[in-house]
Design an enzyme around this catalytic site. Structure first.
Site, PDB file in Angstrom:
ATOM      1  N   SER A 152       2.860   2.875   1.488  1.00 43.59           N
ATOM      2  CA  SER A 152       3.066   3.484   0.169  1.00 43.59           C
ATOM      3  C   SER A 152       1.804   3.359  -0.675  1.00 43.59           C
ATOM      4  CB  SER A 152       4.219   2.791  -0.539  1.00 43.59           C
ATOM      5  OG  SER A 152       3.789   1.513  -0.985  1.00 43.59           O
ATOM      6  N   LYS A 153       1.833   4.058  -1.788  1.00 44.48           N
ATOM      7  CA  LYS A 153       0.706   4.019  -2.712  1.00 44.48           C
ATOM      8  C   LYS A 153       0.467   2.577  -3.171  1.00 44.48           C
ATOM      9  CE  LYS A 153      -0.380   5.334  -7.399  1.00 44.48           C
ATOM     10  NZ  LYS A 153      -0.078   4.015  -7.938  1.00 44.48           N
ATOM     11  N   ARG A 154       1.566   1.862  -3.384  1.00 43.05           N
ATOM     12  CA  ARG A 154       1.443   0.472  -3.856  1.00 43.05           C
ATOM     13  C   ARG A 154       0.693  -0.403  -2.853  1.00 43.05           C
ATOM     14  NH1 ARG A 154       6.165   1.759  -5.913  1.00 43.05           N
ATOM     15  NH2 ARG A 154       7.255   1.129  -4.048  1.00 43.05           N
TER      16      ARG A 154
END
Ligand code: GLU
Length: 511
Positions: free
Chosen positions: A263-265
């Site tokens: 994910s982006k995180r």
């Protein structure tokens, strides 16, 4: 029939690297089979629509060299390629489905839907669906009289159109990657095909477009596998089973530790990009760096994502887009999630950096230096880059390894000076500077001659000369081969730096 595939992103934000991989595999498959690759923008979800996302998607694909044959900007006769421009078409097919009894009107309000879900919720059935069992209790054209339905429609009451899932049918999805998946129809819910805002849902628009655009293979992410039975059913209801595309659902991209979806995180947390290009969030104004801004070459990025899910079956790791086109096959795409390794990504960029024509590297570095207000002849930059590029993965990292070619030391590493700058060092360095000053251009041979003479005359070994010399030229303990540094700095600058070091370090000024 010739191969036609499509990449069908929704413009809801920047394109994730997993999305670029889907586009790449579609592109490679099309090229390999001398077919066509289409770009279709699936923008029917107006609530999630993000301005600028379509341009971002196109710019990202262009940066990667993934060219589409048909798309919003080049209509081959089967467009438009933006779903928002095809609204009439979807309505027509929704009506056909209703006419054949495969779909129905549903008038339930959001409150009524919530009420049904709360009422029927049990431990065994935590998420009651709108389906074969529940539809009879709801407000729809299957449960209400014809007259009542007409009245509601005529009065302009809000409605959606739902698919009427058949009771006892086996739905088979033949997936090229996953094999045969069989689902019992009664497990599916009556998904909305057409929304109250007059827009089709993804399911209807996607199937209708794939059919009308003569798509032969649907290659997309694994997250769409659960929707595939519904799509197969829609093809059946519309009488298109014979020309139904073949499906291939690509494996997920996993976090570096292999636990869960990338994910982006994860990118923020572990310090690597997950988007191809920089993205400015329209709402928060936050700027997220992409692979491009982080210094990745597009060829390296393409190589990285190509191997996340596909393997050539050999030890080869470096592939140009042309080679990928030749070798790619869906048979070699795995089912298991592909773990993303940020270190390996850097390694790929390094491989491309060391293989690039040196002139090209020099030009890229020249641009980098220009931003620092430094201007240098390309030939000199080429020599510098050749000397240090083995040590770095990105063009911007060349600076760390070569800054001393552009500026003389303004200070000297104190610890290194204490250890290596001895009492007799000034005399040795002075003698060396004098000898060098008398030579012509600095070449390996002339440098070695000068050093050998000093060593003979003084009886000092190389260990007494090289480290202080490095300190004088670089100001620190690191850097490439000292003789190579001298050759690039040239005679006068070398002599000048040695003299300045003698003056500063001997008088105790290392700052
Ligand atoms: N619009 C869908 C997406 O955003 C397309 C899925 C598909 O390829 O069918 O991923």
């Amino acid at each position: 029939m010739s191969v036609r595939v499509r990449f069908a992103p929704s413009p809801t934000g920047p394109l994730h690297m997993g999305g670029v991989r889907t586009a790449l595999y579609n592109y490679l498959f099309a090229r390999k089979h001398k077919g066509s690759f289409l770009l279709r923008i699936e923008d029917t979800d107006r609530k999630r629509f993000v301005k600028g996302a379509e341009d971002y998607i196109m710019d990202s694909l262009r940066w990667c060299g993934i060219e589409w044959d048909e798309g919003p900007d080049r209509d081959g006769g089967m467009g438009p390629f933006r779903q928002s421009e095809r609204m009439k078409i979807y309505r027509e097919y929704a009506n056909i489905l209703i006419g054949k009894g495969y779909a129905y009107y549903a008038f339930d309000t959001p409150e009524e839907l919530t009420e049904m879900r709360t009422r029927l919720k049990t431990d065994k059935n935590p998420n009651p669906q709108y389906d074969i069992h529940t539809r009879v209790q709801m407000q729809n054209s299957l449960s209400l009289s014809g007259e009542e339905v007409k009245k509601r429609l005529d009065s302009g009451q809000d409605y959606v159109i739902r698919i009427r899932i058949p009771e006892n049918e086996e739905i088979i999805v033949d997936d090229i990657i996953r094999g045969r998946v069989s689902v019992e129809s009664r497990l599916l819910d009556d998904k909305v095909l057409f929304k109250s805002d007059g827009m089709p849902t993804y399911h209807l628009a996607n199937v209708v477009d794939d059919h009308l655009m003569d798509i032969t293979h649907v290659i997309r992410g694994e997250e769409w596998l659960p929707s595939a039975p519904l799509h197969v059913l829609l093809y059946r209801c519309l009488g298109w089973t014979d020309s139904m595309p073949r499906f291939a659902h690509l494996p997920l991209l996993l976090k570096p530790d292999g636990q869960g979806k990338l994910s982006k995180r994860d990118g923020d947390r572990l310090g690597f990009p997950v988007f191809p290009l920089e993205w400015k969030d329209t709402q928060s104004g936050e700027i997220i760096r992409g692979y491009r801004e982080s210094g990745y070459f597009p060829e390296a990025f393409v190589n990285i994502i190509a191997l996340l899910g596909w393997n050539p079956g050999t030890e080869q790791e470096l592939f140009s887009l042309e080679e990928l086109t030749e070798l790619f096959s869906l048979d070699r795409v795995g089912k298991a999630g592909a773990r993303f390794d940020p270190e390996k990504a850097r390694w790929f960029n390094h491989q491309y950096l060391v293989r690039k024509p040196i002139k090209e590297v020099a030009l890229l570095f020249k641009d980098f230096l220009a931003e620092k207000g430094i201007s240098q002849p390309e030939e000199r930059l080429g020599r510098i880059c050749s000397l240090v590029r083995d040590r770095v993965s990105f063009v911007h990292e060349l600076w760390e390894e070569s800054y001393f070619f552009f500026q003389a030391p303004s200070s000297y590493d104190e610890k290194f000076a204490r250890k290596k700058w001895k009492d007799d060092t000034p005399a040795l360095m002075t003698a060396l500077a004098e000898k060098l000053a008398k030579t012509g251009t600095l070449e390996t041979e002339s440098i070695e001659n000068a050093m050998n003479e000093i060593m003979q005359e003084s009886g000092a070994g190389a260990g007494r000369i090289m480290p202080p010399l490095r300190l004088a030229l670089v100001g620190a303990a690191h850097g490439p081969d000292v003789k190579e540094i001298m050759k690039i700095l040239g005679r006068d600058e070398t002599v000048e730096r040695i003299k300045r070091a003698i003056e500063s370090i001997s008088s105790g000024r290392t700052e």
